[in-house]
Structure formats: C-alpha cells, structure tokens
Scaffold this motif. Structure first.
Motif, PDB file in Angstrom:
ATOM      1  N   ARG A  71       5.138  16.834   9.599  1.00  0.00           N
ATOM      2  CA  ARG A  71       5.597  16.756   8.213  1.00  0.00           C
ATOM      3  C   ARG A  71       4.643  15.896   7.383  1.00  0.00           C
ATOM      4  NH1 ARG A  71      12.119  16.262   8.109  1.00  0.00           N
ATOM      5  NH2 ARG A  71      12.525  18.453   8.573  1.00  0.00           N
ATOM      6  N   LEU A  72       4.544  16.241   6.110  1.00  0.00           N
ATOM      7  CA  LEU A  72       3.735  15.483   5.166  1.00  0.00           C
ATOM      8  C   LEU A  72       4.608  14.372   4.581  1.00  0.00           C
ATOM      9  CD1 LEU A  72       0.976  15.355   3.725  1.00  0.00           C
ATOM     10  CD2 LEU A  72       1.960  16.809   1.943  1.00  0.00           C
ATOM     11  N   ALA A  73       4.174  13.127   4.745  1.00  0.00           N
ATOM     12  CA  ALA A  73       4.982  11.986   4.328  1.00  0.00           C
ATOM     13  C   ALA A  73       4.216  11.083   3.374  1.00  0.00           C
ATOM     14  CB  ALA A  73       5.419  11.182   5.552  1.00  0.00           C
ATOM     15  N   ARG A  74       4.950  10.538   2.411  1.00  0.00           N
ATOM     16  CA  ARG A  74       4.431   9.503   1.513  1.00  0.00           C
ATOM     17  C   ARG A  74       5.069   8.199   1.972  1.00  0.00           C
ATOM     18  NH1 ARG A  74       2.082   9.663  -3.329  1.00  0.00           N
ATOM     19  NH2 ARG A  74       2.580  11.894  -3.471  1.00  0.00           N
ATOM     20  N   VAL A  75       4.240   7.216   2.280  1.00  0.00           N
ATOM     21  CA  VAL A  75       4.709   5.946   2.836  1.00  0.00           C
ATOM     22  C   VAL A  75       4.330   4.824   1.894  1.00  0.00           C
ATOM     23  CG1 VAL A  75       4.502   4.386   4.799  1.00  0.00           C
ATOM     24  CG2 VAL A  75       4.400   6.838   5.166  1.00  0.00           C
ATOM     25  N   ARG A  76       5.294   3.940   1.637  1.00  0.00           N
ATOM     26  CA  ARG A  76       5.042   2.745   0.836  1.00  0.00           C
ATOM     27  C   ARG A  76       5.560   1.541   1.604  1.00  0.00           C
ATOM     28  NH1 ARG A  76       6.632   3.282  -5.428  1.00  0.00           N
ATOM     29  NH2 ARG A  76       4.734   4.348  -6.070  1.00  0.00           N
ATOM     30  N   GLY A  77       4.795   0.440   1.531  1.00  0.00           N
ATOM     31  CA  GLY A  77       5.267  -0.765   2.194  1.00  0.00           C
ATOM     32  C   GLY A  77       4.256  -1.890   2.134  1.00  0.00           C
ATOM     33  N   ARG A  78       4.576  -2.974   2.855  1.00  0.00           N
ATOM     34  CA  ARG A  78       3.720  -4.154   2.902  1.00  0.00           C
ATOM     35  C   ARG A  78       2.603  -3.940   3.916  1.00  0.00           C
ATOM     36  NH1 ARG A  78       5.701  -8.373   5.326  1.00  0.00           N
ATOM     37  NH2 ARG A  78       7.479  -7.267   6.167  1.00  0.00           N
ATOM     38  N   THR A  97       4.279  -1.935   7.004  1.00  0.00           N
ATOM     39  CA  THR A  97       5.695  -2.163   7.278  1.00  0.00           C
ATOM     40  C   THR A  97       6.440  -1.451   6.162  1.00  0.00           C
ATOM     41  OG1 THR A  97       5.250  -4.264   8.365  1.00  0.00           O
ATOM     42  CG2 THR A  97       7.499  -3.903   7.587  1.00  0.00           C
ATOM     43  N   VAL A  98       7.043  -0.345   6.503  1.00  0.00           N
ATOM     44  CA  VAL A  98       7.551   0.629   5.544  1.00  0.00           C
ATOM     45  C   VAL A  98       8.777   0.113   4.794  1.00  0.00           C
ATOM     46  CG1 VAL A  98       8.504   2.959   5.308  1.00  0.00           C
ATOM     47  CG2 VAL A  98       6.661   2.517   6.946  1.00  0.00           C
ATOM     48  N   SER A  99       8.736   0.250   3.476  1.00  0.00           N
ATOM     49  CA  SER A  99       9.919   0.000   2.654  1.00  0.00           C
ATOM     50  C   SER A  99      10.514   1.319   2.178  1.00  0.00           C
ATOM     51  CB  SER A  99       9.577  -0.893   1.460  1.00  0.00           C
ATOM     52  OG  SER A  99       8.578  -0.304   0.671  1.00  0.00           O
ATOM     53  N   CYS A 100       9.689   2.358   2.108  1.00  0.00           N
ATOM     54  CA  CYS A 100      10.159   3.666   1.665  1.00  0.00           C
ATOM     55  C   CYS A 100       9.258   4.750   2.259  1.00  0.00           C
ATOM     56  CB  CYS A 100      10.128   3.736   0.145  1.00  0.00           C
ATOM     57  SG  CYS A 100      10.630   5.328  -0.519  1.00  0.00           S
ATOM     58  N   VAL A 101       9.864   5.765   2.815  1.00  0.00           N
ATOM     59  CA  VAL A 101       9.115   6.931   3.274  1.00  0.00           C
ATOM     60  C   VAL A 101       9.793   8.173   2.699  1.00  0.00           C
ATOM     61  CG1 VAL A 101      10.353   7.065   5.481  1.00  0.00           C
ATOM     62  CG2 VAL A 101       8.148   8.173   5.266  1.00  0.00           C
ATOM     63  N   THR A 102       8.983   9.037   2.095  1.00  0.00           N
ATOM     64  CA  THR A 102       9.473  10.262   1.469  1.00  0.00           C
ATOM     65  C   THR A 102       8.759  11.443   2.101  1.00  0.00           C
ATOM     66  OG1 THR A 102       9.718   9.059  -0.608  1.00  0.00           O
ATOM     67  CG2 THR A 102       9.773  11.452  -0.735  1.00  0.00           C
ATOM     68  N   ILE A 103       9.517  12.445   2.483  1.00  0.00           N
ATOM     69  CA  ILE A 103       8.911  13.670   3.012  1.00  0.00           C
ATOM     70  C   ILE A 103       8.547  14.545   1.821  1.00  0.00           C
ATOM     71  CG2 ILE A 103       9.257  15.686   4.481  1.00  0.00           C
ATOM     72  CD1 ILE A 103       9.099  12.879   5.892  1.00  0.00           C
ATOM     73  N   ALA A 132       0.835  -1.205   0.000  1.00  0.00           N
ATOM     74  CA  ALA A 132       0.000   0.000   0.000  1.00  0.00           C
ATOM     75  C   ALA A 132       0.865   1.248   0.000  1.00  0.00           C
ATOM     76  CB  ALA A 132      -0.916   0.002   1.216  1.00  0.00           C
ATOM     77  N   GLU A 133       0.263   2.335  -0.465  1.00  0.00           N
ATOM     78  CA  GLU A 133       0.881   3.655  -0.434  1.00  0.00           C
ATOM     79  C   GLU A 133      -0.119   4.617   0.195  1.00  0.00           C
ATOM     80  OE1 GLU A 133       2.019   7.179  -3.557  1.00  0.00           O
ATOM     81  OE2 GLU A 133       2.627   5.132  -4.092  1.00  0.00           O
ATOM     82  N   ALA A 134       0.382   5.469   1.092  1.00  0.00           N
ATOM     83  CA  ALA A 134      -0.464   6.459   1.752  1.00  0.00           C
ATOM     84  C   ALA A 134       0.298   7.767   1.865  1.00  0.00           C
ATOM     85  CB  ALA A 134      -0.877   5.969   3.136  1.00  0.00           C
ATOM     86  N   VAL A 135      -0.444   8.876   1.928  1.00  0.00           N
ATOM     87  CA  VAL A 135       0.140  10.200   2.110  1.00  0.00           C
ATOM     88  C   VAL A 135      -0.625  10.886   3.221  1.00  0.00           C
ATOM     89  CG1 VAL A 135       0.600  12.442   1.047  1.00  0.00           C
ATOM     90  CG2 VAL A 135       0.827  10.373  -0.318  1.00  0.00           C
ATOM     91  N   GLY A 136       0.107  11.459   4.179  1.00  0.00           N
ATOM     92  CA  GLY A 136      -0.543  12.174   5.264  1.00  0.00           C
ATOM     93  C   GLY A 136       0.472  12.836   6.172  1.00  0.00           C
ATOM     94  N   VAL A 137      -0.038  13.488   7.178  1.00  0.00           N
ATOM     95  CA  VAL A 137       0.785  14.216   8.139  1.00  0.00           C
ATOM     96  C   VAL A 137       1.181  13.275   9.277  1.00  0.00           C
ATOM     97  CG1 VAL A 137       0.817  16.161   9.763  1.00  0.00           C
ATOM     98  CG2 VAL A 137      -0.350  16.384   7.559  1.00  0.00           C
TER      99      VAL A 137
END
Length: 169
Positions: free
Chosen positions: A116-123, A134-140, A45-50
């Motif tokens: 901070r606003l973060a984009r999270v990707r993971g399992r 379970t995060v594989s990548c987090v981008t601010i 999944a991918e999510a974006v939020g504060v």
C-alpha cells in the motif's frame, strides 16, 4: 527559532537518511534529539512511499516505507495509551479521549499493509543508531499520483525553502 522546526518537512528517503545528529549546545535538550539537513534543524518529517516491510508486536507496529530513493523505518506506538504505560501527562487527560486515540492508532495500524502507498508524518528519532520516524499519523493514499506529487513537492521545497539559510532575527 527556525520555521522548519515547527512543521513537517517533506523529505525523500535519501534526504531523510542523510540527516545528521546535532547535539544540543548545552547538553541534554528536553525536546529530544535534534537532526539537521544542510545546517537547518528538523524535528518532524513527512514521507510518502510503498509499505515494503511490516512487523506488528504487542505494543507497536514497525514498518518500512520505500519511495524509490530508499527505505524509511517507521514506528507506530500502540501501547503508550494503555493504563499500565500511561505517563503522568496522559493520566490527567480525559479517559474517553485516550480510548479514542488508542482506537485511532489501532485503525491506522490495520491500514498499513504490504504494497500500500502510505503518507507518514511524525517526529524524527533514532533507535540503536538508526534514524526512524516515530509516527503521529499515517494515511493510506488512494491517489496513485500521490507519490510523484510528493517527489515534486520535495524538490520544489528543497530548492525554494529547505536549502535556504534560516531567517535572521
């Protein structure tokens, strides 16, 4: 296999939190637990939020991402690359690659700060009965429009892709 199984599905928190556990028909599944949305399997999944909560411990960073529809629990593991916790798979990898990966995970953890606003990707996983990423990548995100653009993507993808029945073989 459903094409959604191989991609990061963009979800809003209310959709993520409504995922249902789907037991494997033959018992244990080596790829881990399976979750579904309207009958379609979702692994990533991918999510974006504060970032609204942050807790750093010795081997992990646990944080919550709030997108306005709810809060998604996230965990970024920091200790899986240390020599004492290496699996046989990781032991076969180049030590310099592991050092780079560990530094990258630590850098990502430092960027995850409250507000901070973060984009999270993971399992998609679960821990003690609760869903989490379970995060594989987090981008601010630096673009203040990133959250609303993610919302629009989620709505468009849900109607045109995710809510459609899986393709037949």
């Amino acid at each position: 296999m459903d094409p959604l199984a191989r991609t990061f599905v963009k979800l809003l928190a209310f959709d993520f939190l409504s995922l249902r556990y789907q037991p494997h028909p033959h018992g244990f599944c080596s790829s881990g637990p399976t979750f579904s949305r309207k009958g379609r399997s979702i692994f990533r999944a991918e999510a974006v939020g504060v970032v609204v909560e942050r807790e750093r411990k010795e081997g992990f960073l646990r944080f919550l991402v709030d997108d306005g529809t709810g809060c998604i629990p996230c965990i970024l593991w920091l200790n899986h690359l240390s020599p004492s916790n290496r699996s046989s798979y990781l032991a076969r990898r180049n030590p310099s690659d592991l050092e780079l990966a560990a530094k990258h995970a630590a850098d990502q953890a430092e960027g995850v700060q409250l507000g901070r606003l973060a984009r999270v990707r993971g399992r998609v996983t679960h821990f003690r009965g609760s869903l989490q990423i379970t995060v594989s990548c987090v981008t601010i995100e630096r673009d203040p429009n990133a959250e609303i653009l993610h919302w629009l993507d989620c709505i468009r993808l849900a109607t045109q892709c995710y809510d459609q029945p899986p393709p037949r073989r």
